[in-house]
Every structure is written in C-alpha cells, then in structure tokens.
Design a protein around this motif. Structure first.
Motif, short mmCIF file in Angstrom:
data_model
loop_
_atom_site.label_atom_id
_atom_site.label_comp_id
_atom_site.label_asym_id
_atom_site.label_seq_id
_atom_site.Cartn_x
_atom_site.Cartn_y
_atom_site.Cartn_z
N ALA A 158 4.31 -17.32 -10.17
CA ALA A 158 5.71 -17.65 -9.86
C ALA A 158 6.32 -18.45 -11.01
O ALA A 158 5.75 -19.45 -11.45
CB ALA A 158 5.79 -18.45 -8.57
N TYR A 159 7.47 -17.97 -11.48
CA TYR A 159 8.19 -18.64 -12.57
C TYR A 159 9.43 -19.34 -12.02
O TYR A 159 10.09 -18.82 -11.12
CB TYR A 159 8.63 -17.63 -13.62
CG TYR A 159 7.50 -17.12 -14.49
CD1 TYR A 159 7.26 -17.69 -15.73
CD2 TYR A 159 6.69 -16.08 -14.07
CE1 TYR A 159 6.23 -17.23 -16.54
CE2 TYR A 159 5.66 -15.61 -14.87
CZ TYR A 159 5.43 -16.20 -16.10
OH TYR A 159 4.41 -15.73 -16.89
N GLY A 160 9.78 -20.47 -12.65
CA GLY A 160 10.94 -21.24 -12.19
C GLY A 160 12.27 -20.76 -12.74
O GLY A 160 13.26 -21.47 -12.63
N PHE A 161 12.33 -19.56 -13.31
CA PHE A 161 13.58 -19.09 -13.91
C PHE A 161 14.73 -19.10 -12.90
O PHE A 161 14.57 -18.66 -11.77
CB PHE A 161 13.43 -17.66 -14.44
CG PHE A 161 12.43 -17.54 -15.54
CD1 PHE A 161 12.34 -18.50 -16.54
CD2 PHE A 161 11.56 -16.46 -15.59
CE1 PHE A 161 11.41 -18.39 -17.56
CE2 PHE A 161 10.61 -16.34 -16.61
CZ PHE A 161 10.54 -17.30 -17.60
N ASN A 162 15.89 -19.60 -13.36
CA ASN A 162 17.05 -19.66 -12.48
C ASN A 162 18.08 -18.59 -12.88
O ASN A 162 17.85 -17.82 -13.83
CB ASN A 162 17.65 -21.07 -12.53
CG ASN A 162 18.03 -21.49 -13.94
OD1 ASN A 162 18.74 -20.77 -14.63
ND2 ASN A 162 17.55 -22.65 -14.38
N LEU A 163 19.18 -18.57 -12.16
CA LEU A 163 20.22 -17.56 -12.40
C LEU A 163 20.74 -17.58 -13.84
O LEU A 163 20.93 -16.53 -14.45
CB LEU A 163 21.39 -17.80 -11.43
CG LEU A 163 22.61 -16.90 -11.61
CD1 LEU A 163 22.27 -15.43 -11.33
CD2 LEU A 163 23.74 -17.34 -10.68
N ASP A 164 20.93 -18.78 -14.38
CA ASP A 164 21.44 -18.88 -15.76
C ASP A 164 20.44 -18.28 -16.75
O ASP A 164 20.84 -17.56 -17.66
CB ASP A 164 21.71 -20.35 -16.12
CG ASP A 164 22.87 -20.92 -15.33
OD1 ASP A 164 22.76 -20.96 -14.09
OD2 ASP A 164 23.88 -21.31 -15.93
N ASP A 165 19.15 -18.58 -16.57
CA ASP A 165 18.13 -18.01 -17.46
C ASP A 165 18.18 -16.49 -17.43
O ASP A 165 18.11 -15.83 -18.48
CB ASP A 165 16.71 -18.42 -17.00
CG ASP A 165 16.48 -19.92 -17.08
OD1 ASP A 165 16.99 -20.55 -18.02
OD2 ASP A 165 15.79 -20.46 -16.19
N GLU A 166 18.27 -15.95 -16.22
CA GLU A 166 18.23 -14.49 -16.07
C GLU A 166 19.48 -13.84 -16.67
O GLU A 166 19.39 -12.84 -17.38
CB GLU A 166 18.13 -14.13 -14.58
CG GLU A 166 16.82 -14.57 -13.94
CD GLU A 166 15.62 -13.86 -14.53
OE1 GLU A 166 15.55 -12.64 -14.42
OE2 GLU A 166 14.76 -14.53 -15.13
#
Ligand code: SF4
Ligand code: ZN
Length: 296
Positions: A158-166
């Motif tokens: 599981a990665y902590g990537f958020n909407l902005d990263d994506e």
C-alpha cells in the motif's frame, strides 16, 4: 466558520463540495471515501497481509494509521510496515519509521540499499551527480520494497499516494509525451506484489490535515534530492488551475485510469447507433444531445 453538518467549528473548507467540515465530520468524510475506494477496487480481501510502504512522511504515516484503525480489528487481514533505507544522510530515518510502526502496533520490516545493492543513494549521487537521483532511487527502491514485503509474507503493497500525486503524474506523462507509460497496463507478474493506493482520491491538503489531527511523530523534512523540476512546475500549474476548476485533479486521475484500462471492448470499433443509424464509438452522442434538447 461552523461545520455544515453540525454546530462545531470547521477545520476545513472543501471547495469542490462547498462544505465546511469540523474535525469529526472531516474524519468521517475522508475515511468513508477511502473505504469506498478500497471496496470499489476490491483491494483488501480476507487473508490479505498489507505492507504499507512507510517513508515516515505524512502520507504513509496517515495511511498506516487509517489501515490499522479500519482493518486492525479484523482477524483475517493483517497490516505491516516496510521501510527502505536508501542511505540519504540527514533524511531517511528508520528509527522514526520504527516508532511510527510501534505506535500503530504493527510488524516492522526494513532493508537498506547498502546491504542489498552495496551502495547508498548518497554514494550514487557522488558518482553520477544528483540530476537523475530519483530515477535510480525509484527503480532500486521499488524492487527492494517488493522483495522485503514478499519475504515478510505480504500479499499487497500500500502506497500513500494522494490525489495531487496521481494527477501530477498523469500530467507529467502528458507533458513528456510519454504514451507508453500512460497506456501500458500493468500485467500481473509472478512474485510482483500488486500495489494499492487507498488515498488516491483524497487531495494532498486533506491527507496532510488528517495526518496532523490523527497522528504524531512523522517526518516533516523532505528528501534533499527531491527537487524534480518538472513535478514542481506541474504542481504549481495544477494548483493554480484547480482553484478556478475544482474538479481538475479528479479529471486527471480518471483520465490516467481510463488510459491504463485500455479501450473497452464495446468501443474498439465503429458500431451503429440503433436510433439514428450512424456509426458511433460506444453510445451515440448526437442522439444523447438531441434527447437532452427535447427534454426527455
Ligand atoms: Fe529517492 Fe527522489 Fe524520493 Fe529522494 S525524492 S527518496 S531521491 S525518489
Ligand atoms: Zn460537524
């Protein structure tokens, strides 16, 4: 400002929903959305052992907190933390990660570039300069993370990537003209753990607020090599544009996913609209518009 749902003071204004939310209602809002994403994607199943890629920053710390809070009570799902020590002096501290994992009450696994690849990232930068540090680092870390999580018996990472990263990643691939990365669908590979990103629909500022309200002890410093110029530019452009068009980041996330899922079978070739008889891709937009104009 008061919360739109109760009488408490608001901690957040969501431009895209028009809601002011208090701490309690913000927490419910975020957690409900993340649970919905996990359910929709079928990401966490009975028997899973989820390894959280724990960098010690706000996103992965918040993710570890969320997953242990939500799934910690289930006996059929296990949560663990995995930290990779790239060997970046003054930045990566496995000690911080270890204590975050302890606080969350989960197993902690760690591995280092030095011990597995015989070289630290600092040494790579000394040799190669810092211009491509993230490319080297990313490739090495991804493999080591996968190996360490797999050896620990994990079934997913599981990665902590958020909407902005994506959204930034999609935009960067567009600006680079990198069709290959945009379109290539990841095939399941034996031994390669599937990656899940539970926070992918949550804006960065909301993940940051969640981390601040619910967790302690995370690392505020950034990586000294993290001045990726393109990402910083794209971040600025997107934040500015998003101000007037609050759905932009979601649109980019969806676009990226549509690309990755390839072209759906029912729209691979021209078909014929049953109403107007004209060739169409998927549903007929002309008839849709005509129908809408007639008020049907
Ligand atoms: Fe590695 Fe780049 Fe992340 Fe630093 S910012 S940890 S160099 S990928
Ligand atoms: Zn409220």
């Amino acid at each position: 400002m008061k919360c739109s749902k109760c009488r408490q003071d608001a901690v957040l204004f969501q431009r895209y929903s028009g809601l002011h939310l208090c701490e309690d209602h913000f927490t419910i809002d975020l957690e409900t959305k993340v649970k919905k994403t996990i359910r929709k994607e079928g990401w966490i199943k009975s028997g899973d052992k989820i390894a959280v890629a724990l960098s010690g920053g706000k996103d992965s710390t918040a993710l570890l907190y969320f997953l242990t809070k939500t799934f910690g009570i289930r006996r059929d799902v296990e949560i663990a933390a995995v930290t990779i020590d790239e060997g970046i002096s003054g930045y990566r501290s496995t000690q911080i990660c270890k204590s975050i994992a302890e606080q969350a009450g989960v197993e902690f696994h760690t591995a280092s570039f030095k011990e597995h690849f015989g070289i630290t990232l600092d040494e790579i930068v000394q040799k190669k300069g810092d211009i491509n540090s993230c490319s080297y680092c990313g490739v090495l870390r991804r493999q080591l993370l996968n190996r360490t999580a797999r050896d620990a018996g994990a079934t997913k990472i599981a990665y902590g990537f958020n909407l902005d990263d994506e959204a930034q990643s999609v935009m960067m691939n567009v600006l680079r003209g990198d069709a290959e990365t945009l379109l290539r669908k990841q095939k399941p590979v034996e031994g390669m753990l599937p990656r899940i990103k539970p926070f992918k629909t949550i804006p960065e500022r909301e993940v940051a607020l969640y981390a601040r309200l619910q967790t302690t002890g995370y690392e505020e410093r950034g990586c000294p090599y993290s001045y990726n110029a393109l990402r910083a530019d794209v971040r600025g452009i997107l934040n500015q544009y998003n101000y007037g068009h609050p759905a932009t980041k979601y649109a980019l996330l969806n676009l990226g996913e549509k690309f990755k899922s390839g072209i759906p079978a029912d729209s691979t070739g021209a078909e014929t609209c049953a109403t107007c008889g004209e060739p169409v891709f998927g549903s007929c937009r002309v008839c849709g518009i005509l129908k809408e104009l007639k008020g049907e």
